[in-house]
Structure formats: structure tokens, C-alpha cells
Design a protein around this motif. Sequence first.
Motif, PDB file in Angstrom:
ATOM      1  N   TYR A  19      -4.868  -8.779   5.275  1.00 21.07           N
ATOM      2  CA  TYR A  19      -3.595  -9.401   5.657  1.00 21.07           C
ATOM      3  C   TYR A  19      -3.877 -10.500   6.656  1.00 21.07           C
ATOM      4  CZ  TYR A  19      -1.218  -5.480   3.485  1.00 21.07           C
ATOM      5  OH  TYR A  19      -0.758  -4.574   2.598  1.00 21.07           O
ATOM      6  N   ALA A  28      -7.521  -4.593   5.547  1.00 19.54           N
ATOM      7  CA  ALA A  28      -6.804  -3.338   5.345  1.00 19.54           C
ATOM      8  C   ALA A  28      -7.579  -2.402   4.422  1.00 19.54           C
ATOM      9  CB  ALA A  28      -5.418  -3.603   4.777  1.00 19.54           C
ATOM     10  N   SER A  48      -2.274   6.871  10.262  1.00 18.62           N
ATOM     11  CA  SER A  48      -1.403   5.712  10.101  1.00 18.62           C
ATOM     12  C   SER A  48      -2.236   4.446  10.265  1.00 18.62           C
ATOM     13  CB  SER A  48      -0.301   5.780  11.155  1.00 18.62           C
ATOM     14  OG  SER A  48       0.491   4.639  11.069  1.00 18.62           O
ATOM     15  N   GLY A  49      -2.083   3.513   9.356  1.00 15.89           N
ATOM     16  CA  GLY A  49      -2.837   2.264   9.436  1.00 15.89           C
ATOM     17  C   GLY A  49      -4.166   2.321   8.701  1.00 15.89           C
ATOM     18  N   SER A  50      -4.460   3.446   8.051  1.00 16.60           N
ATOM     19  CA  SER A  50      -5.755   3.557   7.381  1.00 16.60           C
ATOM     20  C   SER A  50      -5.770   2.843   6.032  1.00 16.60           C
ATOM     21  CB  SER A  50      -6.123   5.030   7.201  1.00 16.60           C
ATOM     22  OG  SER A  50      -5.096   5.688   6.484  1.00 16.60           O
ATOM     23  N   GLY A  51      -4.591   2.453   5.528  1.00 10.21           N
ATOM     24  CA  GLY A  51      -4.553   1.682   4.287  1.00 10.21           C
ATOM     25  C   GLY A  51      -3.956   2.406   3.097  1.00 10.21           C
ATOM     26  N   LYS A  52      -3.293   3.539   3.335  1.00 15.69           N
ATOM     27  CA  LYS A  52      -2.726   4.324   2.237  1.00 15.69           C
ATOM     28  C   LYS A  52      -1.676   3.540   1.446  1.00 15.69           C
ATOM     29  CE  LYS A  52      -1.219   7.547   5.061  1.00 15.69           C
ATOM     30  NZ  LYS A  52      -1.619   6.995   6.389  1.00 15.69           N
ATOM     31  N   SER A  53      -0.715   3.012   2.199  1.00 17.76           N
ATOM     32  CA  SER A  53       0.359   2.274   1.519  1.00 17.76           C
ATOM     33  C   SER A  53      -0.204   1.076   0.771  1.00 17.76           C
ATOM     34  CB  SER A  53       1.392   1.789   2.529  1.00 17.76           C
ATOM     35  OG  SER A  53       1.963   2.884   3.189  1.00 17.76           O
ATOM     36  N   THR A  54      -1.121   0.386   1.417  1.00 19.79           N
ATOM     37  CA  THR A  54      -1.701  -0.800   0.795  1.00 19.79           C
ATOM     38  C   THR A  54      -2.346  -0.439  -0.548  1.00 19.79           C
ATOM     39  OG1 THR A  54      -2.130  -1.658   3.003  1.00 19.79           O
ATOM     40  CG2 THR A  54      -3.267  -2.721   1.179  1.00 19.79           C
TER      41      THR A  54
ATOM     42  N   ARG B 412       9.147  -3.087   3.450  1.00 21.04           N
ATOM     43  CA  ARG B 412       8.632  -2.861   4.793  1.00 21.04           C
ATOM     44  C   ARG B 412       9.614  -3.360   5.859  1.00 21.04           C
ATOM     45  NH1 ARG B 412       4.050  -5.784   4.750  1.00 21.04           N
ATOM     46  NH2 ARG B 412       2.841  -4.219   3.672  1.00 21.04           N
TER      47      ARG B 412
HETATM   48  N1  LIG Z   1       2.127  -7.237   6.087  1.00 24.92           N
HETATM   49  C1  LIG Z   1       1.093  -6.936   6.897  1.00 24.92           C
HETATM   50  N2  LIG Z   1       0.636  -7.840   7.746  1.00 24.92           N
HETATM   51  C2  LIG Z   1      -0.401  -7.575   8.560  1.00 24.92           C
HETATM   52  N3  LIG Z   1      -1.042  -6.421   8.559  1.00 24.92           N
HETATM   53  C3  LIG Z   1      -0.643  -5.455   7.737  1.00 24.92           C
HETATM   54  C4  LIG Z   1       0.460  -5.669   6.852  1.00 24.92           C
HETATM   55  N4  LIG Z   1       0.640  -4.534   6.133  1.00 24.92           N
HETATM   56  C5  LIG Z   1      -0.307  -3.672   6.569  1.00 24.92           C
HETATM   57  N5  LIG Z   1      -1.065  -4.228   7.499  1.00 24.92           N
HETATM   58  C6  LIG Z   1      -2.228  -3.621   8.170  1.00 24.92           C
HETATM   59  O1  LIG Z   1      -3.061  -3.103   7.188  1.00 24.92           O
HETATM   60  C7  LIG Z   1      -3.582  -1.853   7.589  1.00 24.92           C
HETATM   61  C8  LIG Z   1      -3.208  -0.784   6.560  1.00 24.92           C
HETATM   62  O2  LIG Z   1      -1.813  -0.596   6.564  1.00 24.92           O
HETATM   63  P1  LIG Z   1      -1.083   0.454   5.634  1.00 24.92           P
HETATM   64  O3  LIG Z   1      -1.587   0.323   4.258  1.00 24.92           O
HETATM   65  O4  LIG Z   1       0.379   0.289   5.827  1.00 24.92           O
HETATM   66  O5  LIG Z   1      -1.572   1.826   6.277  1.00 24.92           O
HETATM   67  P2  LIG Z   1      -0.925   3.254   6.137  1.00 24.92           P
HETATM   68  O6  LIG Z   1       0.038   3.248   5.011  1.00 24.92           O
HETATM   69  O7  LIG Z   1      -2.094   4.148   5.902  1.00 24.92           O
HETATM   70  O8  LIG Z   1      -0.283   3.553   7.426  1.00 24.92           O
HETATM   71  C9  LIG Z   1      -3.017  -1.571   8.954  1.00 24.92           C
HETATM   72  O9  LIG Z   1      -3.973  -1.957   9.913  1.00 24.92           O
HETATM   73  C10 LIG Z   1      -1.807  -2.460   9.022  1.00 24.92           C
HETATM   74  O10 LIG Z   1      -1.565  -2.846  10.341  1.00 24.92           O
END
Ligand SMILES: Nc1ncnc2c1ncn2[C@@H]1O[C@H](COP(=O)(O)OP(=O)(O)O)[C@@H](O)[C@H]1O
Lengths: 278, 414
Positions: A19, A28, A48-54, B412
Motif C-alpha cells: 500500500y 502488506a 491485526s495488521g498481519s495481512g488477513k483482509s488483504t 473499509r
Molecule cells: N488502504 C491501505 N492503505 C495503507 N495501508 C494499508 C491499507 N490497507 C491495509 N494496510 C496495511 O496493510 C497491512 C495489512 O492490513 P490488513 O490486511 O487489513 O490486516 P488484517 O486484516 O490482518 O488486520 C497493515 O499493516 C495495514 O496497516
Amino acid sequence: MSEANQSTIIQTRDLHKCYWVGTMPYPALHGIDLQIRSGEFAVLAGRSGSGKSTLLNIIGGLESADRGQAEVLGEDILKMGNSQRSKFRLTNIGFIFQAYNLIRVLSARENVAYVCQLQGKSKQQSLEIANHWLHEVEIGHLGYRRPDQLSGGQQQRVAVARALATEPKIILADEPTANLDSTTGRHLIELMQRLNQTLETTFLISSHDPDVKQAASRLIKLSDGQIVDSWDEIPQPPRSLEATCPLRNRPFTERLRHLFTPRRKARQQNRQRTSRHS
Amino acid sequence: MTDAKSQLTAHLARVAIRNLLGHPRRTLLTSGAIALGLASLIFLWGFNEGLHRNMLGNFQNAIIGTLQIHRQGFFQQPDLALTIDNPQQISEALERQGITRYSQRLDTFGLAASDHTTQGVMLIGMDPLNEPKVTELESRIGIGRFLQPDESYALILGATTANNLQVRLGDEVIMIGYDRYGAMIAESFTLVGIITSGEMGLDSGMAITSLATLQEMVDLQGQVTTFVIKVDEQRLPGLVTSLNDELTGQQLEIMPWYSMFPVMKEWVTLHNGFLYLFLGIVLFIVLAGELNTLLLSMLDRTREFGILMAIGTSRRQIAFLIVVEAVTIGIIGILLGTLLGSLIILLTGTIGIDLSTLLGSTSRFYVDPLIYPQLKLDHLGITASAILLASILSGIYPAWRASLLQPVEAIRNG
Ligand SMILES: Nc1ncnc2c1ncn2[C@@H]1O[C@H](COP(=O)(O)OP(=O)(O)O)[C@@H](O)[C@H]1O
Ligand SMILES: [Mg+2]
């Protein structure tokens, strides 16, 4: 489930995602090699922040990647165009999100019927399908209620019914229990497990809820954008930032800014130098 | 369209409408604002129409009629040498066109003299029988009466002229003029009526007697200079064309009111110009208002759009949803506004709007203080289409914006 009839349904190779916030890259995902077999009840765990959603969003075709492949049902979803992806989602993937998943102005059964109607089924037929799936998720009697007349757990059940109504091969659920109390959450998991077994639908669920992890047929551990075998393992630092966050993938506006900033600075410095001389 | 496709379209349209029904307050406020704008447009346009009709009607009915026919050049320079060669032929041509409301006149100049003073006037010989079919001069005579058939040397003057001459009903007035040979003549008339219209052009400088009297006075028996015709405004352009065809080669000028008094036409055009400007402003307000509502409602549905996209709704379908919302709001506004506007016009159009306190001195511009707004179908059609277009336009931008949403970002951030 026997090993024999388990074919690969999701396969990612060397998946990277970065990102950009302004000129700052935020890696990510780096180098995700993941294989999910048909019928699995796989859980993506990680802080949280490990990249699951991504990861889920990339597999679901909601987001692009910077490198690597993501094959879903044998097709590389990253190579599809927008409309192709939305059609692919409609037929093959069911999504469940953390919260507030439903269309506010439609009743529960209309929410479920919505996707069937998107597929071109008649209203009548779609509502019948919706009723069926609402019964499957044990809230058949609540079909006429609007989302704001349902509890959080009931809303998630509607979301499950909607995800299933198109009879997709894969359900992607992003922290489905995060907004529920633990009892309600457990019931939802039991329901999803049961559906996984009876329908043979593949579930890929992200969660850090212990109850969800407990129910997993496979637990995938994600740490700082990499898959690890155990939580004690310290993830390898990325080979280079450029590998995960290639400059060419930086958003266009940021690249423009990058192009112009140094020159403006140079001009300013030039001016300062000439004024000092005079 | 295939069956499935039309079902899908209907489905999306239903979802859009459910969205509107799900937010009844927002929907009603926006549609209501459109309706009020539209109603005021319809009313103003109708009022404008009524005002013009009233003004033009008064102007024409007072003395000039809708259409006049003279010898070529007579209107610019009235001269007794320019009489119409063959009045019979014109009468026949008019009858063939189905025109029955026409009258003949003899127009010349004269000097009105009393014991006290003299004043130059336009001396008009009117046919006492046919004139009332064409103009309403009779009704403008506040003192005395109109000419009677078979009456000789009776005279009607404007109030201002009569005042200047210090004459009253029954008094003698001497009219001095030139006959067809240019010889000076003088005859004695009896004042039988005074025009008290409040209209400057009528109340001063006008002397009217019977056609036969004037013909005898200037020695032009059976001759006329002017045909005055009354027809509906809609018939006018067509009639001018066909009369020109029929009477070609006669050296006649066939002049509708707007050729004789172009200022009146310009006034109407100017007035309409202001009205169209106002229409444009109202349309702009409608557009801005609806755009604002749609953008706001989009903002609080960003997440929902993200979800809709995630579960398989395409960008085009999202855009379609929003345009349908915009158009539906527009249509509700149009229905309510047209109803309201028409009702107001029908109501005020029957009882009339009394502007006498406002107008006062404007009466010299031929405005009757009682205005009857006119309901016209083409006004309804034009305003409705304009609003419809405006609401489609106001839907396009938000639709485009929504279709650019990234589902993940929407989910989001929403
Ligand atoms: N739109 C975005 N812009 C900047 N950073 C992002 C964005 N979406 C996610 N991130 C970063 O990418 C990493 C993975 O996020 P995410 O997939 O949401 O993690 P999780 O779902 O495991 O909490 C995190 O460090 C988050 O801060
Ligand atoms: Mg997450």
C-alpha cells in the motif's frame, strides 16, 4: 473428508501486495504461497495488521496485487478486468464481512434474493431460494425483518445465507465473529461448519477468534504478511522493499509528485544561490 | 433485451426505488423542492402568458385590431390619395378565408376647433355596424355613447382632447381638413361620446366619426383607406400568408399588429427572455439541490456500495441504481409540481389576479389590472422535460463517482 477428492481450489504463488500512503510504501503481503483444497474449512489467523483482509480481498478479486498469481478455480483472478471479476464473484464466491453487511432498505429475504436476481433469476424464484437459505441458517421466520430489526448474530446469518444463495464454490469470510459476543459467535461458527460439511463448500475465514481457530480444518498462520509454521517463528525480512513495493506500481498521482518535487526544490535552491551572489 | 436481462433491470430499478422509500423524508424533501420549483415555474409562465394575452388583447381591441390592410405605403404616410382601389375584392378574399370580424375605415388628419382652441387629431371614419365586431372602442367610451348607424356628423373625442378644447357632450366641434383634391374644408360636428380609457394613445389625438360622414366630407364616396381585422393570434401568420397570395399584385400592405407596432412584439420578447432566464435559474437550483441530496445519500451509503460490488454488482449496475434514483425523484417532483402548478393556474385563471393596486400608472401600456394566468399544455411539457433532463444530469455525476469506488476502500472507509 477424505484426501482423495480434495482438489486445489485456491492457489497463490509468490503474492506481494504493497500500500502507498503518499510516497511511503507499506508492504502488506510478501511472498504468499497458499494452497486451499476443495471442501476445506481453512482459517487465516494472525494479529491485526498481519495481512488477513488483504489476502482475502485479493483472492476475492476485490484488490490487485503487486506481484505473483492468485488462481481461483483454475483462473488467475488478477488478470481479469473489472466486469469479469464482478461476474466471477457473483457466480463463484460468497463474501461475508465483519459487520453491516446488508442492504439497509431491503428485508432479510430480499437481501438474500438480491444476488439471485443479479444472476437473472425471476423475483419469485429468487425469493423462494432466499426462504430456503434463511431456513438453512435457522432464521426462516425472520425473513420479513429489515436489518435494523435483527440482532448482530441474525444479521450475520442473513449474510451467510446470501453468500450461499448463489451456490458458490468458495465462501470468503473476513472476521465474521469479530462484532459478535462469544456465544453468538460460536453458534455462527457451528453453523458454517455444518454447512461446510453438508454442502462441501470451501470456507476461507480470517479471524483471531480462538473459537474460530478451534473449528478450523486447517489453520494458516499469517505474520507480517508472510505465512509462518508457528507463532514462534520470526518471519524472514523481505529480500528488498523494491521486490514487494515496486516503484512502477506506485499510484500515478504519487509518481507525478515524485517527478516534480525535486525539480521545484532545485529551482528554489538555484534562486537562493543567485540571490546570495548578488 | 432478453428476458433475464429485463428482469435484472427491473430488479435493480426496484432496489433503487426501495432505497427512496427507505428514506421517505429525504425523498419527499427533494421531490418536494423540485415540485415547488416546478409549480412556481408553471405558474409564472402561465401568468406571463396571461399578462401578454391581456396586454396584446387590450392593445389590439382598443383600436388597431389584429391585422390591417392598406394601400402600399399608407401606414408610413397616411394620405387620402392612397385609398384602396377595390375594397370589394378584399372583402371577398376575407370572406373566403372565413373571416367575418372585419371593418372598413377612412383615416386622415384634421384639426379640431372649439370656441377656445384647436388641436390636431387623427380623424377616423368608422363603420358603426361593423366596428364593434373588431374593436372594443365602444366600451372605452366613458361619457356619452358610440356612433349610431344613419347618424351624420356625430363626433367622438378622447378625454384629453375634449378637455383641451373645453367641450362637453352635445357641444359643437368644427373639424378642419383637406379633401381629396387638397382643398381645405370645414364641417360642424356634434360631440356624442368621450373616450376615457386611461390609455394615452386613445385619450388624446383621436377624433372618430362615421365612415359615411367622413367620405362625404372629403368627397371620397364609397372609398376606404383601411381594413381592420380581428382573428385569433394562432391564425395570424397563416392568414397573412394566404392573404398575400390572394391579393398579390394589388399594391396592398397586409400588416399584422407586430409589423405596425414592433415595440409591442419586442416588449413581449424581452419579457419572455427574462422568464427563460428565470426558468434557467430554477432548473439550476433543482439540479444543484438534487445533486446535493444524491451526493450526500451516496456518502452515507459508500460502504453499502462496496458490499454490493463485493457480492457481484457491477460498476454499471451501481451507476444505473443511482440514475434510477435521481430520475424517480425527478418524476415524483414533476408529478407533484405539475399538479400543484396547474391547480394554482386553474384557480387564479378563473378568478383572475387583480393587479390594480400595483399597476396604477402602467395602464397606459394597455394592461388591464385583472390578469388571468393561462394553462398551456406545451408549457407543462417543456417544464416537465426540462426537469426530467435536469434530474438525469444530476444523477450522472454521482453515478459516475460511485462507479469509480474501489469496493475495498468503500468497505473499509464507509
Ligand atoms: N488502504 C491501505 N492503505 C495503507 N495501508 C494499508 C491499507 N490497507 C491495509 N494496510 C496495511 O496493510 C497491512 C495489512 O492490513 P490488513 O490486511 O487489513 O490486516 P488484517 O486484516 O490482518 O488486520 C497493515 O499493516 C495495514 O496497516
Ligand atoms: Mg482485517
